[in-house]
Design a protein around this motif. Structure first.
Motif, short mmCIF file in Angstrom:
data_model
loop_
_atom_site.label_atom_id
_atom_site.label_comp_id
_atom_site.label_asym_id
_atom_site.label_seq_id
_atom_site.Cartn_x
_atom_site.Cartn_y
_atom_site.Cartn_z
N CYS A 24 -27.77 -19.62 8.37
CA CYS A 24 -28.62 -20.63 8.10
C CYS A 24 -28.52 -21.44 6.82
O CYS A 24 -29.55 -21.76 6.28
CB CYS A 24 -29.88 -20.35 8.56
N GLY A 25 -27.64 -20.84 5.90
CA GLY A 25 -27.37 -21.20 4.75
C GLY A 25 -27.21 -20.06 3.56
O GLY A 25 -27.46 -18.94 4.15
N GLY A 26 -26.99 -20.32 2.43
CA GLY A 26 -26.65 -19.02 1.46
C GLY A 26 -28.21 -18.67 1.13
O GLY A 26 -29.03 -19.33 1.05
N THR A 27 -28.45 -17.27 1.13
CA THR A 27 -29.65 -16.86 0.66
C THR A 27 -29.44 -15.70 -0.24
O THR A 27 -28.48 -14.95 -0.37
CB THR A 27 -30.39 -16.37 2.01
N ASP A 38 -45.55 -6.88 4.58
CA ASP A 38 -45.27 -6.93 2.96
C ASP A 38 -44.69 -8.18 2.58
O ASP A 38 -44.52 -8.16 1.12
CB ASP A 38 -44.96 -5.60 2.40
N ARG A 39 -44.05 -8.96 3.23
CA ARG A 39 -43.19 -9.97 2.82
C ARG A 39 -43.95 -10.97 2.09
O ARG A 39 -45.07 -11.41 2.35
CB ARG A 39 -42.57 -10.63 3.81
N GLY A 40 -43.27 -11.55 1.12
CA GLY A 40 -44.02 -12.51 0.20
C GLY A 40 -43.42 -13.68 0.36
O GLY A 40 -42.89 -14.27 1.37
N VAL A 41 -43.19 -14.64 -0.63
CA VAL A 41 -42.78 -16.03 -0.77
C VAL A 41 -41.34 -16.10 -0.40
O VAL A 41 -40.33 -15.45 -0.73
CB VAL A 41 -43.13 -16.70 -2.28
N ALA A 42 -41.00 -17.13 0.32
CA ALA A 42 -39.66 -17.68 0.69
C ALA A 42 -39.51 -19.21 0.34
O ALA A 42 -40.47 -19.99 0.61
CB ALA A 42 -39.40 -17.29 2.15
N ILE A 43 -38.30 -19.46 -0.25
CA ILE A 43 -38.38 -20.85 -0.40
C ILE A 43 -36.91 -21.33 0.01
O ILE A 43 -36.05 -20.67 0.14
CB ILE A 43 -38.15 -21.26 -2.08
N ALA A 44 -36.87 -22.65 0.60
CA ALA A 44 -35.65 -23.21 1.17
C ALA A 44 -35.51 -24.34 0.15
O ALA A 44 -36.13 -25.21 0.12
CB ALA A 44 -36.12 -23.56 2.64
N TYR A 72 -43.69 -8.84 -4.41
CA TYR A 72 -43.19 -9.19 -3.24
C TYR A 72 -41.81 -9.22 -2.89
O TYR A 72 -40.72 -8.98 -3.62
CB TYR A 72 -43.47 -10.94 -3.62
N LYS A 73 -41.40 -9.02 -1.61
CA LYS A 73 -40.26 -9.59 -1.02
C LYS A 73 -40.15 -11.13 -1.20
O LYS A 73 -40.96 -11.70 -0.82
CB LYS A 73 -40.07 -8.85 0.42
N THR A 74 -38.79 -11.32 -1.27
CA THR A 74 -38.78 -12.78 -1.43
C THR A 74 -37.45 -13.28 -0.67
O THR A 74 -36.48 -12.35 -0.49
CB THR A 74 -38.80 -13.15 -3.02
N ALA A 75 -37.27 -14.35 -0.47
CA ALA A 75 -36.02 -14.98 -0.05
C ALA A 75 -35.92 -16.47 -0.71
O ALA A 75 -36.99 -17.25 -0.55
CB ALA A 75 -36.06 -15.03 1.52
N ASP A 76 -34.57 -16.64 -0.80
CA ASP A 76 -34.35 -18.24 -1.15
C ASP A 76 -33.21 -18.54 -0.54
O ASP A 76 -32.02 -17.95 -0.61
CB ASP A 76 -34.29 -18.48 -2.76
N ILE A 77 -33.17 -19.73 0.06
CA ILE A 77 -32.22 -20.23 1.09
C ILE A 77 -31.47 -21.46 0.65
O ILE A 77 -32.19 -22.52 0.64
CB ILE A 77 -32.38 -20.06 2.74
N GLU A 78 -30.10 -21.47 0.73
CA GLU A 78 -29.43 -22.70 0.26
C GLU A 78 -29.37 -23.90 1.60
O GLU A 78 -29.21 -23.32 2.83
CB GLU A 78 -28.00 -22.50 -0.07
N ALA A 86 -32.90 -30.41 12.67
CA ALA A 86 -33.17 -29.35 13.46
C ALA A 86 -32.65 -28.03 12.80
O ALA A 86 -33.25 -26.78 12.81
CB ALA A 86 -32.35 -29.61 14.77
N ASP A 87 -31.80 -28.15 12.02
CA ASP A 87 -31.30 -27.00 11.03
C ASP A 87 -32.33 -26.66 10.12
O ASP A 87 -32.58 -25.37 9.83
CB ASP A 87 -30.01 -27.64 10.17
N LYS A 88 -33.26 -27.58 9.67
CA LYS A 88 -33.95 -27.60 8.70
C LYS A 88 -35.39 -26.45 9.51
O LYS A 88 -35.90 -25.61 8.92
CB LYS A 88 -34.60 -28.58 7.95
N GLU A 89 -35.55 -27.08 10.57
CA GLU A 89 -36.36 -26.42 11.52
C GLU A 89 -36.26 -24.84 11.66
O GLU A 89 -37.12 -24.06 11.50
CB GLU A 89 -36.72 -26.96 12.75
N GLN A 90 -35.07 -24.61 12.01
CA GLN A 90 -34.47 -23.24 12.57
C GLN A 90 -34.62 -22.32 11.10
O GLN A 90 -35.06 -21.13 11.25
CB GLN A 90 -33.00 -23.34 12.74
N ARG A 91 -34.36 -22.86 10.01
CA ARG A 91 -34.54 -22.23 8.67
C ARG A 91 -35.90 -21.72 8.40
O ARG A 91 -36.09 -20.66 8.01
CB ARG A 91 -33.82 -23.04 7.56
N LEU A 92 -36.90 -22.81 8.59
CA LEU A 92 -38.26 -22.51 8.30
C LEU A 92 -38.80 -21.50 9.23
O LEU A 92 -39.52 -20.56 8.82
CB LEU A 92 -39.09 -23.83 8.12
N SER A 93 -38.42 -21.81 10.59
CA SER A 93 -38.98 -20.97 11.84
C SER A 93 -38.44 -19.62 11.38
O SER A 93 -39.14 -18.56 11.49
CB SER A 93 -38.42 -21.36 13.01
#
Length: 347
Positions: A24-27, A38-44, A72-78, A86-93
């Motif tokens: 769903c994009g680079g992360t 325990d997971r924390g913040v994620a940004i798209a 935090y555990k974190t994720a940042d997705i490209e 719809a792709d953005k919805e899938q990423r956020l979901s």
């Protein structure tokens, strides 16, 4: 109408991590021992992705601040090229399903997807930058870009010797109109004799207005040929091309969102980056993350303006202080904006 809060600025630091590709994009992610709870913040990320030295990187600095402070555990997705809502919805979901909380969409383009996804995950706090989404579990993080741009206009009017300055907008949309409007007003209020040349790179983000340094470079070169000796870019990754063109021509560039004088990737051009119109996206990301950690999640619309240091103007380049009258004029403008005696236009 929802209550608009003004948040106190939170200082953030910048770090960098490598990227790993996903479907769903680079992360890029960091984790500590523990389960999903325990997971924390994620940004798209928005168009242009990580490494733009501007808008997206500012958001990333807030994520790293939260990770360092709270473990935090974190994720940042490209983003991916040509993606749909719809792709953005899938990423956020996907991020919400994995247990990240909060989940933050960086940029107005996440508006439709955020509205759809937030309703499906009521126990997750969502955040969106530069757009207002109504939802009981959504924090809309908006900025007074026009105020920072006004200060940039004051600086440009003081620094120009040709009495011609430029503005390069990434995409011809209302958000970027705010940058242009504030900049033009700041220039004209400071010196009505100064002419402002304006150009937008594309009509839509899909055409690459925020992600094409070559387009930014060409636009800046055109303005410089018309005697512009200060060029301000509100164009995301495309702004790097504007800065490159300014440095090559030995004229001033004004950066945006992050303090671009301090960005390592722009180090060879930094002597020509007079200042940057700052937008504390990192502080907003951190503030939302902190609120969730404190179990008092922010929701509603939160406005970051000059009064709370949510926007501003950088002074990192030593040459800033050497331009006659510049610092005093900017400080006077700040006082006028925060007191309300200067009303900055948004269009």
């Amino acid at each position: 109408m929802r209550r608009i809060s003004k948040l106190t600025r939170v200082a953030v630091g910048v770090a960098s991590l490598g990227l790993v590709a996903t479907a769903c994009g680079g992360t890029s992610s960091e984790s500590s021992d523990g389960d999903n709870s325990d997971r924390g913040v994620a940004i798209a990320y928005d168009v242009g992705g990580k490494g733009d030295q501007s808008f997206n990187d500012a958001a990333y600095s807030g994520l790293t601040k939260a990770k360092d402070e709270y473990g935090y555990k974190t994720a940042d997705i490209e983003p991916t090229e040509g993606e749909t809502d719809a792709d953005k919805e899938q990423r956020l979901s996907s991020l919400a399903k994995q247990g990240y909380n909060p989940v933050i969409g960086v940029g107005y383009a996440y508006g439709p997807a955020m509205k759809a996804v937030a309703a499906k995950y009521p126990d997750t706090t969502f955040g969106i930058v530069d757009f207002v989404v109504e939802g009981k579990n959504v924090a809309s993080l908006v900025f007074a870009e026009e105020q920072a741009s006004y200060l940039a206009g004051v600086a440009a009017a003081k620094a120009t010797k040709s009495n011609v300055v430029g503005f390069v907008g990434g995409v011809d949309i209302p958000l970027i109109h705010k940058f242009e409007a504030g900049y033009k007003q700041g220039v004209q209020d400071t010196n009505p004799k100064v002419k402002v040349l304006s150009q937008y790179l594309t009509q839509t983000a899909e055409e690459g207005g925020f992600a094409s340094p070559d387009k930014g470079k060409a636009a800046a070169e055109g303005q410089i040929e018309k005697k512009a000796d200060v060029v301000y870019a509100a164009a995301g990754l495309s702004g790097q091309g504007v800065i490159e063109a300014a440095a090559k021509a030995k004229v001033w560039a004004i950066g945006v969102d992050s303090d671009q004088y301090k960005q390592a990737a722009l180090a060879k051009y930094k002597n020509y980056i007079l200042t940057s119109a700052l937008k504390d996206v990192g502080g907003a990301v951190y503030a939302l993350s902190k609120s969730v950690h404190d179990k008092k999640p922010l929701t509603g619309t939160h406005a970051f303006d000059l009064k709370v240091n949510g926007v501003g103007l950088s002074e990192s380049n030593p040459e800033y202080a050497k331009v006659p009258g510049l610092a005093d004029a900017v400080n006077k403008a700040k006082e006028g904006i925060t007191s309300g005696s200067i009303k900055v236009k948004t269009e």
